[in-house]
Design a protein around this motif. Structure first.
Motif, mmCIF file in Angstrom:
data_model
loop_
_atom_site.group_PDB
_atom_site.id
_atom_site.type_symbol
_atom_site.label_atom_id
_atom_site.label_comp_id
_atom_site.label_asym_id
_atom_site.label_seq_id
_atom_site.Cartn_x
_atom_site.Cartn_y
_atom_site.Cartn_z
ATOM 1 N N SER A 67 0.799 -1.222 0.000
ATOM 2 C CA SER A 67 0.000 0.000 0.000
ATOM 3 C C SER A 67 0.836 1.279 0.000
ATOM 4 N N ALA A 68 2.153 1.150 0.030
ATOM 5 C CA ALA A 68 3.002 2.341 0.087
ATOM 6 C C ALA A 68 4.309 2.068 -0.647
ATOM 7 N N PRO A 69 4.996 3.129 -1.037
ATOM 8 C CA PRO A 69 6.303 2.910 -1.672
ATOM 9 C C PRO A 69 7.287 2.328 -0.653
ATOM 10 N N PRO A 70 8.345 1.715 -1.139
ATOM 11 C CA PRO A 70 9.336 1.158 -0.203
ATOM 12 C C PRO A 70 9.924 2.265 0.675
ATOM 13 N N ARG A 71 10.186 1.906 1.911
ATOM 14 C CA ARG A 71 10.793 2.840 2.865
ATOM 15 C C ARG A 71 11.992 2.167 3.502
ATOM 16 N N ILE A 72 12.916 2.998 3.944
ATOM 17 C CA ILE A 72 14.083 2.457 4.641
ATOM 18 C C ILE A 72 13.846 2.622 6.131
#
Length: 178
Positions: A67-72
């Motif tokens: 549901s969201a872009p990749p995050r670090i």
């Protein structure tokens, strides 16, 4: 004087739990947390995170979500824990009014977040402020018309207010820790 950076404060936030940049930014923008202590833009925060990662104080792992872009998501390394511990146990913090307002409040916030005692942090800050207060009083001179006297008096007055405020911090934090 060293430049004030949010480095150790960010290490403390990550010590409490791994977080991605946006979560950290929320803490720095929320007035009930660090929003009245630090003014940090998104670009500044991400620049600090990159620097901390280059110094090997934090490491980032990409997290995927449908549901969201990749995050670090960042977490502390062993070296980061050492830096954080050294910062929290700083024997002689700065008595500068700006450092008291930013670093001291940040140390208190992080200590509370990590459920560490705040009394030693308060005691060390009080001691350096009292020593600087006494030093300035003895060095002030006796010519009230001189600019040096007036400048010293301003700082002495500010430190007197800071010492009163540190006592207040201690009382407030004692009541929340009991």
């Amino acid at each position: 004087m060293n430049a004030l950076t949010p480095d150790e404060t960010i290490l403390g936030l990550l010590a409490a739990q791994g977080q991605h940049g946006y979560q950290l930014l929320e803490t720095f923008q929320d007035p009930a947390r660090l929003g009245k202590v630090w003014k940090l833009s998104t670009s500044q925060l991400y620049a600090v995170l990159k620097r901390l990662e280059r110094q090997a104080w934090i490491s980032g792992v990409e997290q995927w979500s449908e549901s969201a872009p990749p995050r670090i998501e960042y977490s502390l390394t062993e070296a980061g824990w050492r830096v954080l511990d050294e910062w929290l146990s700083t024997v002689a913090p700065s008595a500068s009014i700006r450092c008291v307002r930013v670093e001291f409040l940040s140390r208190l916030y992080i200590a509370q977040l990590l459920k560490l005692p705040t009394a030693p942090i308060i005691a060390r800050q009080r001691a350096v402020c009292q020593a600087e207060y006494a030093r300035l009083q003895s060095a002030q001179g006796n010519n009230p018309q001189s600019m040096g006297y007036l400048a010293a008096e301003m700082v002495i007055t500010q430190l007197g207010a800071v010492l009163t405020w540190i006592d207040r911090c201690e009382l407030v934090l004692q009541s929340t820790q009991t």
